[in-house]
Design a protein around this motif. Structure first.
Motif, PDB file in Angstrom:
ATOM      1  N   TYR A 100       6.497  57.871  57.169  1.00  0.00           N
ATOM      2  CA  TYR A 100       5.592  58.481  56.193  1.00  0.00           C
ATOM      3  C   TYR A 100       4.215  57.840  56.272  1.00  0.00           C
ATOM      4  O   TYR A 100       3.191  58.534  56.327  1.00  0.00           O
TER       5      TYR A 100
ATOM      6  N   TRP B 158       0.362  59.671  56.109  1.00  0.00           N
ATOM      7  CA  TRP B 158      -0.847  59.024  55.601  1.00  0.00           C
ATOM      8  C   TRP B 158      -1.800  58.573  56.703  1.00  0.00           C
ATOM      9  O   TRP B 158      -2.972  58.294  56.425  1.00  0.00           O
TER      10      TRP B 158
ATOM     11  N   SER C 206       9.466  66.743  47.237  1.00  0.00           N
ATOM     12  CA  SER C 206       8.243  66.436  47.982  1.00  0.00           C
ATOM     13  C   SER C 206       8.505  65.279  48.937  1.00  0.00           C
ATOM     14  O   SER C 206       9.525  64.587  48.855  1.00  0.00           O
TER      15      SER C 206
ATOM     16  N   ARG D  30       6.874  62.593  48.861  1.00  0.00           N
ATOM     17  CA  ARG D  30       6.853  61.386  48.024  1.00  0.00           C
ATOM     18  C   ARG D  30       8.251  61.079  47.502  1.00  0.00           C
ATOM     19  O   ARG D  30       8.666  59.909  47.472  1.00  0.00           O
TER      20      ARG D  30
ATOM     21  N   GLU E  16      10.357  57.642  47.869  1.00  0.00           N
ATOM     22  CA  GLU E  16      10.892  56.933  46.702  1.00  0.00           C
ATOM     23  C   GLU E  16      12.404  56.709  46.847  1.00  0.00           C
ATOM     24  O   GLU E  16      12.915  55.627  46.529  1.00  0.00           O
TER      25      GLU E  16
ATOM     26  N   PHE F 205       2.648  51.237  47.666  1.00  0.00           N
ATOM     27  CA  PHE F 205       2.825  52.683  47.851  1.00  0.00           C
ATOM     28  C   PHE F 205       2.599  53.433  46.539  1.00  0.00           C
ATOM     29  O   PHE F 205       1.873  54.432  46.486  1.00  0.00           O
ATOM     30  N   ALA F 206       3.215  52.952  45.462  1.00  0.00           N
ATOM     31  CA  ALA F 206       3.096  53.626  44.171  1.00  0.00           C
ATOM     32  C   ALA F 206       1.663  53.583  43.649  1.00  0.00           C
ATOM     33  O   ALA F 206       1.160  54.571  43.095  1.00  0.00           O
TER      34      ALA F 206
ATOM     35  N   THR G 243      -0.533  55.901  45.786  1.00  0.00           N
ATOM     36  CA  THR G 243      -0.175  57.285  45.459  1.00  0.00           C
ATOM     37  C   THR G 243      -0.819  57.712  44.145  1.00  0.00           C
ATOM     38  O   THR G 243      -1.387  58.808  44.036  1.00  0.00           O
TER      39      THR G 243
ATOM     40  N   ARG H 241      -4.519  58.214  44.744  1.00  0.00           N
ATOM     41  CA  ARG H 241      -4.790  59.440  45.498  1.00  0.00           C
ATOM     42  C   ARG H 241      -4.636  60.672  44.609  1.00  0.00           C
ATOM     43  O   ARG H 241      -5.387  61.643  44.740  1.00  0.00           O
ATOM     44  N   GLU H 242      -3.667  60.638  43.703  1.00  0.00           N
ATOM     45  CA  GLU H 242      -3.458  61.780  42.811  1.00  0.00           C
ATOM     46  C   GLU H 242      -4.591  61.902  41.794  1.00  0.00           C
ATOM     47  O   GLU H 242      -5.099  62.999  41.533  1.00  0.00           O
TER      48      GLU H 242
ATOM     49  N   THR I 293      -7.995  62.823  43.798  1.00  0.00           N
ATOM     50  CA  THR I 293      -7.832  63.787  44.892  1.00  0.00           C
ATOM     51  C   THR I 293      -9.144  64.426  45.319  1.00  0.00           C
ATOM     52  O   THR I 293      -9.480  64.463  46.502  1.00  0.00           O
TER      53      THR I 293
ATOM     54  N   ASN J  42      -5.653  50.853  42.770  1.00  0.00           N
ATOM     55  CA  ASN J  42      -5.551  52.305  42.930  1.00  0.00           C
ATOM     56  C   ASN J  42      -6.660  52.857  43.823  1.00  0.00           C
ATOM     57  O   ASN J  42      -6.492  53.918  44.433  1.00  0.00           O
TER      58      ASN J  42
END
Length: 346
Positions: A28, A33, A84, A86, A90, A133-134, A137, A140-141, A144, A266
């Motif tokens: 992944y 990414w 997804s 993601r 997870e 990772f979390a 993520t 990025r969310e 975006t 983040n």
């Protein structure tokens, strides 16, 4: 079957499960990414994981009995479907952490089969990788579509601040950071609360970030906080703002970027890129730093420092499509600046 042979069989199953989970995570980071840094971290963990079993590979394989495994026909509905990519990752992290704990416990029965101390270290490294990772993520969310990050001061008066904030908000920026080293805490809180009130009246408002002060970010209802290399750590900041606010970190070299990723930032600010009229620096990381970040990392990153319409092409060429601007907003019409930058940062 003896205790030792039972333990060997359990170790074999969980070695396979751990390897498969690590490869799932690594793929992944590598292909989804394009993040060479996290790919490398995961690959190193995977290699060290195999090293922990170097002395027992053939022994574990000899104890394998797939046909006699009563669990091969047991499954749950959630195992056959993922919403997804993601969710896939997870689930892989969950399997990995469970496998490492199982190996660590049953390895105590047959210590000659696995390096339990190394497995324990790997378990903590995987916890940290999962945290990175979390955090990325989440960044990025939340970010975006964020391309233009405006840094504003508290201005000379409440009236000036109200007018400037309204102008900046309606210019089309995606993020607004309130940064002012001269205002008292009370005045900075008042400015921050007023900014929050204005943002609450706007459809699809920009994110509100408080500079340096996680305590004031909470008190003013900010969406996040940005800290420098001399301020609180990410962990200390997170302990104040809680799980929901986003945390950004200023970085000036690749080591600091790697640290920010590991610590759970983040997003990051990268610079200074060019000389700035709002802040003085002893040295400049420059465009070469932006290029190195773009090549190795996929955490949301904003180029910062003296960026304007005259040098934006260099920033974009370095692989950055997110910028933080300040001085250019106060010397030009903000909406004109933003309108000119937006098509260049797609």
């Amino acid at each position: 079957m003896t205790d030792k042979n039972q333990a060997l069989r359990i170790l074999d199953a969980n070695r396979n499960r751990g390897c498969e989970a690590l490869r799932t995570i690594e793929e992944y980071f590598r292909f989804a990414w394009d993040d060479s840094y996290l790919t490398e971290l995961t690959k190193c963990i995977r290699h060290d994981f195999n090293t922990a079993f170097a002395a027992s590979g053939h022994t574990l394989l000899a104890m394998r009995d797939t046909d006699g495994d009563v669990g091969t026909n047991i499954s749950t509905t959630t195992e056959s479907s993922r919403a997804s990519n993601r969710d896939v990752v997870e689930a892989a992290f969950s399997r990995l952490q469970q496998s490492l704990r199982v190996i660590e416990e049953y390895g105590k029965v047959v210590s000659e089969a696995v390096e339990c101390e190394l497995i324990e270290q790997l378990r903590y490294r995987c916890y940290q990788l999962h945290h990175s990772f979390a955090s990325i993520t989440a960044g990025r969310e939340r970010l975006t579509d964020a391309r233009i990050y405006a840094i504003i001061s508290g201005q000379e008066s409440d009236e000036d601040f109200d007018k400037y904030c309204t102008e900046i908000i309606h210019s089309g920026v995606d993020v607004i950071q309130l940064r002012d080293k001269h205002l008292s805490d009370r005045d900075l809180i008042a400015r921050g609360k007023h900014l929050r009130q204005i943002l609450n009246t706007v459809d699809l408002p920009p994110l509100f970030i408080m500079n340096d002060r996680p305590d004031l970010a909470v008190l003013t209802g900010a969406d996040g906080v940005h800290v420098g290399q001399d301020e609180l750590t990410v962990a200390e900041t997170r302990s104040i703002v809680g799980p929901d606010l986003i945390i950004g970190v200023s970085t000036h070299n690749i080591t600091q970027v790697a640290d920010a990723v590991r610590e759970g930032a983040n997003y990051i600010g990268c610079g200074p890129t060019f000389p700035s009229g709002t802040k003085s620096f002893d040295s400049f990381a420059g465009v070469s730093f932006l290029r190195e970040v773009s090549d190795r990392f996929q955490i949301p990153a904003f180029a910062i420092g003296g960026i304007d319409l005259n040098n934006i092409a260099e920033v974009v060429e370095a692989g950055f499509n997110r910028v933080a601007i300040s001085g250019v907003l106060s010397t030009s019409v903000p909406q004109d600046v933003v309108s000119a930058l937006q098509p260049l940062l797609t």
